[in-house]
Structures are given as structure tokens and as C-alpha cells.
Scaffold this active site. Structure first.
Site, PDB file in Angstrom:
ATOM      1  N   CYS A 109      24.322-123.859  29.868  1.00 54.37           N
ATOM      2  CA  CYS A 109      23.142-124.095  30.693  1.00 54.37           C
ATOM      3  C   CYS A 109      23.200-123.258  31.974  1.00 54.37           C
ATOM      4  O   CYS A 109      23.058-122.043  31.918  1.00 54.37           O
ATOM      5  CB  CYS A 109      22.998-125.591  30.972  1.00 54.37           C
ATOM      6  SG  CYS A 109      21.363-126.048  31.567  1.00 54.37           S
ATOM      7  N   GLU A 127      28.908-130.399  25.390  1.00 55.38           N
ATOM      8  CA  GLU A 127      29.826-131.371  26.011  1.00 55.38           C
ATOM      9  C   GLU A 127      29.214-132.760  26.095  1.00 55.38           C
ATOM     10  O   GLU A 127      29.912-133.737  26.336  1.00 55.38           O
ATOM     11  CB  GLU A 127      30.278-130.861  27.387  1.00 55.38           C
ATOM     12  CG  GLU A 127      29.310-131.104  28.540  1.00 55.38           C
ATOM     13  CD  GLU A 127      28.098-130.176  28.552  1.00 55.38           C
ATOM     14  OE1 GLU A 127      27.875-129.451  27.573  1.00 55.38           O
ATOM     15  OE2 GLU A 127      27.362-130.215  29.555  1.00 55.38           O
ATOM     16  N   HIS A 150      23.698-128.418  25.499  1.00 56.85           N
ATOM     17  CA  HIS A 150      24.913-129.014  26.069  1.00 56.85           C
ATOM     18  C   HIS A 150      25.826-129.600  24.995  1.00 56.85           C
ATOM     19  O   HIS A 150      25.698-130.776  24.654  1.00 56.85           O
ATOM     20  CB  HIS A 150      24.518-130.126  27.043  1.00 56.85           C
ATOM     21  CG  HIS A 150      23.930-129.631  28.321  1.00 56.85           C
ATOM     22  ND1 HIS A 150      24.705-129.295  29.403  1.00 56.85           N
ATOM     23  CD2 HIS A 150      22.650-129.393  28.684  1.00 56.85           C
ATOM     24  CE1 HIS A 150      23.930-128.886  30.402  1.00 56.85           C
ATOM     25  NE2 HIS A 150      22.678-128.925  29.985  1.00 56.85           N
TER      26      HIS A 150
END
Lengths: 254, 79
Positions: free
Chosen positions: A112, A231, A229
């Protein structure tokens, strides 16, 4: 590159909690750089630990990466996105170390805002424009895997569809037509926005990015930038684990 | 001296913000307004008396950080 013989545990299986080990028996160290305004750094640290790595927070004023073998530039709003998203962070002292690390073949994952930084420092081509809708978009998207022959993507399968969240206002990837041609010819697109069947185009592209680009790799394949994302999706408890395979590969590459 | 830096998107780069503004203007009756482009204006107080040297420094700063050459172009104006 060769694929490891361990096989793919596939999305949904998470990780076993036992990560890859260095020859000395210690865990592989992955730096997560923290900029003023980063807000996904703790998620990234937790994801690295969950994948069996040793997550090392590194402040952006640091001159080195604390001896880590891989580095995450996490998401967030470094410097409040002033000037351009990622533009100020691109000039933080730690970025010289990130450049050296990348030039030496070290693994770099920009997520990002981290992807925006990689574009700003020229490790990946193009730039981000404001989303076509002018809105901050925070929702799940589908992504088609375009490469699986690189260390950072080795646990993915080309043509498979991932589901990961995006959360950005400047994710509308742009490059001049000749650069776009070079990017495509080099196979630099790692991930594209698609629908749940893996089809590209139309409403499946949330932000207007050229050729539905959601993630890019450099020519050497050691630098990966992506708007979604991974994560945030490392466990079924968090809505899915499609991101775990990427983080696991990053730890293994450290 | 106060130096003006204007940064705008290159002509071939779509400007969704400008297009949104054009649509609002058209809705308000300003139908004569064609394309709208949105840029940035930065005012820099810069030390030094030599206009040529000041311009060179500010242009260097534009290339290094103030503008992104992939999507933007800049213009430096001295008083």
C-alpha cells in the site's frame, strides 16, 4: 527460479507456527520500517512473527536494516500523505539502506503506502494517481496471480484468485504507454484486480489502474509492491488467510 | 525572495479531480467550462540574491522531490 520441493500448503491452512530457520538455528529476521504515519506496521510485525520470522521494528531515521534479510515497507499515511503519497518517506534516511538491500538482491515487500514509496524511489515503475472514483476505497478485492516463479510469490499459483483487502485513495497505477509496454513485456505485473472468477476488467478494477495492476515486481524479482494488504489476512479469524503465503515466502527469503 | 512553484499533472495524465469539478460546474450552469485541471501551488521563501542561482536550486528541488516526473510537470516563477 526453482520452486522448493515442499509443496504448497495452499491458502486457508495458515502456518504451522514453525518457521524457516537460519543455518544457526535462529529465526529469519525481517525488518518492518516504521515511518511517522505508518499504521499497518504492527500488523506486519505480527504477520512476520506468525509466519515464523523474527520481526524487527526499524525506525525510518535508521541508517541500516538491523541486519535483517528482508524488509517490509508497511501501509499507512506516512507524513500524512503530504505532497504525494510516499513522497516524503522516499527521502527518509532508511531508504538508502532499502536501496542497498534491494540492489544486493535482498527481498523487499512494499504494501500500500509502501508500494507508493517504491514507486517514488524508482525501484518499481510508474506512479499512483487518485482513484478514478476520487474515494478512499476500503473493501475486499479479488486478485489474479500472474507470477509464481519468484521467491516472494513461490507459494502462490499462477491463475489462482486471491481475496485481500485494499484501503487506499491513491492506487490508480499510471505509467506512460511505452513504460506500460515494457512492464507487460517483462512480466512485471505480479497481481491484477479481477472478479471472483479471475476475469479482468470493468467493475473488477476498483481504482482505474492501467491494465488492472495491483502488484508489480522488479526485473530481478526481489522487490514486490502491492496495494492490497496480505498482512491483514493471515488467519481465518481475521477473515481469511490468503495473505499468509506471501508473508511466509517473505520470511523464507530473509 | 518568494519563489512560486506550480506543479500540475502532465497533459496526457487523466485528472479525475478536475473532471469531477468540471461536472459540478456544468451542473451549476457553467456549461462553457471545458476541461478542468487541478494542480498545486507552493510558495517558497528562499535565501539568496542571485535569481539564476535561486532558480537552479528550486528547480533541483522540484526534480528531487516537489514533483514526480512520471505524472507531473513543474514551473518555477521568480518575483
Amino acid at each position: 527460479m526453482n520452486r522448493p520441493g515442499t509443496g504448497d500448503r495452499g491458502p486457508g491452512t495458515g502456518n504451522s507456527g514453525r518457521g524457516p530457520e537460519t543455518p544457526a538455528g535462529g529465526r529469519k529476521r525481517v525488518a518492518v520500517v516504521i515511518f511517522p504515519g505508518s499504521n499497518c506496521d504492527r500488523d506486519a510485525l505480527a504477520a512476520v512473527e506468525a509466519a515464523g520470522g523474527e520481526a524487527v521494528p526499524v525506525w525510518h531515521q535508521s541508517a541500516d536494516l538491523a541486519g535483517c534479510g528482508a524488509v517490509v515497507l508497511p501501509g499507512g499515511f506516512s507524513y500524512g500523505d503530504y505532497l504525494r503519497a510516499g513522497a516524503m518517506a522516499a527521502h527518509s534516511p532508511v531508504m538508502a539502506a532499502v536501496r542497498r538491500h534491494a540492489a544486493g538482491g535482498g527481498a523487499v515487500l512494499g504494501i500500500c503506502n509502501g508500494f507508493q514509496m517504491l514507486l517514488e524511489i524508482g525501484l518499481l515503475p510508474g506512479a499512483m494517481l487518485m482513484n478514478r472514483t476520487l474515494r478512499f476505497i476500503c473493501r475486499d478485492v479479488h486478485l489474479r496471480v500472474e507470477r509464481d516463479d519468484l521467491p516472494l510469490l513461490k507459494h502462490l499459483r499462477r491463475g489462482h484468485v486471491l481475496r485481500l483487502p485494499i484501503a487506499h485513495k491513491e492506487g490508480n497505477w499510471f505509467a506512460a504507454p511505452d513504460v506500460v509496454r515494457q512492464v507487460e513485456a517483462a512480466g512485471a505485473v505480479a497481481l491484477r484486480y479481477c472478479n471472483e472468477r479471475g476475469e479482468i476488467g470493468g467493475e473488477a478494477n476498483p481504482n482505474g489502474a492501467i491494465n488492472a495492476v495491483a502488484g508489480l515486481v522488479n526485473r530481478e524479482g526481489n522487490v514486490l509492491g502491492m496495494m492490497p494488504h496480505p498482512e491483514r489476512r493471515i488467519s481465518a479469524l481475521l477473515g481469511g488467510s490468503d495473505g499468509a503465503a506471501l508473508i511466509r515466502a517473505l520470511v523464507e527469503a530473509a | 525572495m518568494q519563489v512560486e512553484v506550480r506543479v500540475k499533472l502532465k497533459e496526457q495524465v487523466l485528472d479525475p479531480q478536475g473532471e469531477a469539478i468540471r461536472r459540478v460546474l456544468a451542473g451549476l450552469g457553467y456549461a462553457e467550462v471545458g476541461q478542468v485541471r487541478v494542480g498545486k501551488l507552493m510558495l517558497l521563501d528562499v535565501g539568496g540574491d542571485d535569481p539564476g542561482a535561486v532558480r537552479a536550486r528550486v528547480e533541483a528541488a522540484c526534480r528531487e522531490v516537489l514533483a514526480n516526473p512520471v505524472i507531473e510537470e513543474f514551473e518555477v516563477r521568480l518575483p
